[in-house]
Design a protein around this motif. Structure first.
Motif, mmCIF file in Angstrom:
data_model
loop_
_atom_site.group_PDB
_atom_site.id
_atom_site.type_symbol
_atom_site.label_atom_id
_atom_site.label_comp_id
_atom_site.label_asym_id
_atom_site.label_seq_id
_atom_site.Cartn_x
_atom_site.Cartn_y
_atom_site.Cartn_z
ATOM 1 N N ASP A 170 22.905 11.483 17.780
ATOM 2 C CA ASP A 170 21.439 12.153 17.351
ATOM 3 C C ASP A 170 20.256 11.763 17.567
ATOM 4 N N PRO A 171 19.181 11.763 18.296
ATOM 5 C CA PRO A 171 18.229 11.590 18.722
ATOM 6 C C PRO A 171 17.302 10.830 18.959
ATOM 7 N N THR A 172 17.813 10.761 17.257
ATOM 8 C CA THR A 172 16.610 9.271 16.167
ATOM 9 C C THR A 172 17.392 8.105 15.875
ATOM 10 N N LYS A 173 19.048 8.710 15.754
ATOM 11 C CA LYS A 173 19.408 7.491 15.190
ATOM 12 C C LYS A 173 19.136 6.327 16.363
ATOM 13 N N GLY A 174 19.144 4.849 15.844
ATOM 14 C CA GLY A 174 18.740 3.792 17.376
ATOM 15 C C GLY A 174 17.228 3.850 17.561
ATOM 16 N N ALA A 175 16.479 4.960 16.829
ATOM 17 C CA ALA A 175 15.437 5.479 18.098
ATOM 18 C C ALA A 175 13.770 4.900 17.104
ATOM 19 N N ASP A 176 13.040 4.968 18.216
ATOM 20 C CA ASP A 176 11.439 4.305 17.037
ATOM 21 C C ASP A 176 10.242 5.428 16.498
ATOM 22 N N ALA A 177 9.831 5.926 15.045
ATOM 23 C CA ALA A 177 9.297 6.823 15.299
ATOM 24 C C ALA A 177 7.533 6.317 15.694
ATOM 25 N N VAL A 178 6.632 7.000 15.524
ATOM 26 C CA VAL A 178 5.385 7.040 15.502
ATOM 27 C C VAL A 178 4.412 7.437 14.473
ATOM 28 N N TYR A 179 4.230 7.046 13.794
ATOM 29 C CA TYR A 179 3.955 7.377 12.248
ATOM 30 C C TYR A 179 1.781 6.776 12.700
ATOM 31 N N GLU A 180 1.382 7.718 12.170
ATOM 32 C CA GLU A 180 -0.677 7.704 12.320
ATOM 33 C C GLU A 180 -1.284 7.285 11.025
ATOM 34 N N LEU A 181 -1.610 6.540 10.591
ATOM 35 C CA LEU A 181 -2.378 5.216 10.196
ATOM 36 C C LEU A 181 -3.621 6.637 9.583
ATOM 37 N N THR A 182 -3.793 7.217 8.292
ATOM 38 C CA THR A 182 -4.928 7.383 7.719
ATOM 39 C C THR A 182 -6.296 6.976 7.832
ATOM 40 N N PRO A 183 -7.376 7.023 7.197
ATOM 41 C CA PRO A 183 -8.656 6.455 7.261
ATOM 42 C C PRO A 183 -8.390 6.090 6.057
ATOM 43 N N ASP A 184 -7.280 7.186 4.949
ATOM 44 C CA ASP A 184 -7.171 5.690 3.582
ATOM 45 C C ASP A 184 -6.312 5.519 3.660
ATOM 46 N N ARG A 185 -5.819 4.742 4.643
ATOM 47 C CA ARG A 185 -4.201 4.209 5.018
ATOM 48 C C ARG A 185 -3.038 4.922 4.548
ATOM 49 N N ARG A 186 -2.792 5.761 5.053
ATOM 50 C CA ARG A 186 -1.204 6.356 4.938
ATOM 51 C C ARG A 186 -0.837 6.742 6.042
ATOM 52 N N LEU A 187 0.205 6.329 5.291
ATOM 53 C CA LEU A 187 1.162 6.726 6.480
ATOM 54 C C LEU A 187 1.674 8.563 7.243
ATOM 55 N N VAL A 188 1.615 8.830 8.312
ATOM 56 C CA VAL A 188 2.397 9.927 8.620
ATOM 57 C C VAL A 188 2.820 10.350 9.709
ATOM 58 N N LEU B 83 0.795 -1.471 0.088
ATOM 59 C CA LEU B 83 -0.351 -0.586 -0.348
ATOM 60 C C LEU B 83 0.996 1.144 0.165
ATOM 61 N N GLN B 84 2.100 1.342 0.465
ATOM 62 C CA GLN B 84 2.990 2.239 0.788
ATOM 63 C C GLN B 84 4.261 1.802 1.218
ATOM 64 N N ILE B 85 5.631 2.652 0.368
ATOM 65 C CA ILE B 85 6.699 2.473 1.142
ATOM 66 C C ILE B 85 7.189 3.964 1.941
ATOM 67 N N VAL B 86 7.693 3.754 2.727
ATOM 68 C CA VAL B 86 7.627 5.006 3.668
ATOM 69 C C VAL B 86 8.982 5.251 3.811
ATOM 70 N N SER B 87 10.282 6.048 3.648
ATOM 71 C CA SER B 87 11.778 5.946 4.096
ATOM 72 C C SER B 87 11.641 7.352 5.004
ATOM 73 N N ASP B 88 13.293 7.209 5.362
ATOM 74 C CA ASP B 88 13.425 8.352 6.481
ATOM 75 C C ASP B 88 15.290 8.311 6.932
#
Length: 423
Positions: free
Chosen positions: A285-303, A242-247
């Motif tokens: 770095d506060p993001t390296k080796g961390a968790d990321a919280v994504y919300e899933l929209t009603p149309d199933r998209r990750l934000v 459905l979706q591929i997310v990168s960071d």
């Protein structure tokens, strides 16, 4: 084992019991790995095999048996009378008696081993299934009827010079297991998850590291090294991306994923440094080796909303990075427990997606070996169980007004990568 009084912990969490590693898991690289649960039993993977513990009395867990069956990394899951192990190194054959061989050996075997655990004291090896590039981890996905389960097999690759893991490697393997006849288990699909293959000469791993399925929602989330992948698994043998997310700026190795109970959020983790690096220092770095919280929209998209890393500074000798965790079933809130290697075990609340916060922790501090600490930490029927790489099985008691409602939720089986609704 350290004196419990010398172990760091928050006031609301303490070590209740520890079962140290023992023969045959008393060799230098007998590292404890993942956990699965069924009834009054905890199953603990180990590079040298797996152990079955009776946890009917969590304060006094007992070893039922330790099964010698070497293989990297023996990622473990259970379903009914069957136990599955992931083997991610070429071996001379598929049995427990075989030894390691090189990736250039065309006859080397790696993949899934299957055991019958109807007698918990005497698990019985049943069969094995070879999978492309082996099996680093696997995820149970139930079939459309109770007679079949599927395993989504994740593995890194390609491996230069390997005949069993050639480039490109942008797929997973799906193993079909007939419950009544596990000897006939076989690979039934190898779906490609990425619509555009990466160049064959790129050095970073392809394939997936881990997949978490939420069958009731028809969804799965894959942590596929360089990307996060959201999938529709309403047809379990034909997952649809459905979706591929990168960071690329913040994440290095997408390691694992956890849905919230409502299926409206996904926590992705980054195993920057592959579990060996000290990423929790004051200047890291506060993001390296961390968790990321994504919300899933009603149309199933990750934000993406926010990142979380344990707030306790670790020293330069402590391998510390986000690793395996699971939800704590607190009705109306999003709370999870998670392993952080030498960073210990953390309980954190991400109900507010933009402001996640730690609410409890337990950690031993620096250990003599460079690779050590909690590999997996999961909540099961009122307690937290942590598979410590070198120290064995820990049982932790969490007493907090926020999480106490979870103690009323009872499970009969838990594989953390196969999520089920708790209400």
């Amino acid at each position: 084992m350290l004196d419990p009084e010398e172990i760091g912990h928050s006031a609301n969490m303490r070590l209740l019991a520890n079962v140290p590693l023992d023969a045959p898991f008393d060799v230098p690289e007998a590292w404890g790995t993942d956990l699965a649960f069924q009834g009054d039993y905890a199953f603990v993977g180990n590079y040298e095999g797996f152990a079955v513990h009776d946890i009917g009395d969590p304060a006094h867990p007992e070893v039922v048996t330790r099964v010698a069956c070497p293989g990297v990394q023996n990622d473990i899951s259970v379903s009914g009378d069957l136990l599955f192990l992931s083997i991610d190194e070429p071996r001379t054959d598929d049995t427990c008696a075989g030894g390691p061989t090189g990736p250039e050996d065309p006859s080397g075997w790696e993949g899934i081993r299957i055991f019958d655990i109807s007698d918990k004291a005497h698990p019985r090896y049943v069969s094995a299934v070879r999978t492309e590039c082996g099996s680093h981890t696997h995820t149970i996905v139930p079939g459309k009827d109770t007679g079949t389960v599927y395993l989504y097999v994740s593995s890194p690759g390609p491996v230069p010079g390997s005949e069993s893991c050639p480039a490109p490697h942008e797929n997973i393997s799906i193993v079909e297991v007939p419950v009544a006849n596990p000897r006939s288990a076989r690979v039934v699909a190898t779906p490609e998850l990425f619509p555009e293959q990466r160049p064959e000469d790129e050095s970073f791993a392809a394939g997936c590291h881990d997949i978490t399925a939420y069958p009731e929602k028809g969804l799965a989330a894959g942590a596929c090294f360089g990307d996060g992948v959201l999938m529709d698994i309403s047809d379990p043998v034909a997952p649809r991306v459905l979706q591929i997310v990168s960071d690329r700026d913040n994440f290095s190795i997408w390691h694992s994923a956890t849905f919230n109970n409502a299926g409206t959020k996904i926590v992705f983790s980054d195993e920057s440094g592959g579990g060996l690096a000290p990423t929790c220092g004051a200047s890291d770095d506060p993001t390296k080796g961390a968790d990321a919280v994504y919300e899933l929209t009603p149309d199933r998209r990750l934000v993406r909303h926010a990142y979380f890393k344990i707030p306790r500074v670790q020293d330069a000798k402590e391998n510390c990075v986000a690793h395996n965790g699971s939800l704590i079933p607190v009705p109306g809130r999003d709370v999870m427990v998670q392993a952080w290697y030498m960073g210990g075990v953390s309980v954190w609340d991400f109900t507010d997606s933009d402001h996640p916060k730690e609410i409890a922790y337990f950690e031993r501090g620096p250990l003599p070996r460079a690779f050590a600490g909690s590999w997996s930490a999961y909540y099961y029927n009122g307690h937290i169980y942590s598979s410590d790489i070198t120290e064995g099985l820990d049982v932790l008691r969490l007493d907090d007004p926020l999480t106490d409602p979870a103690k009323a939720v009872r499970m009969t089986e838990l594989n953390a990568q196969t999520q089920r609704s708790y209400g």
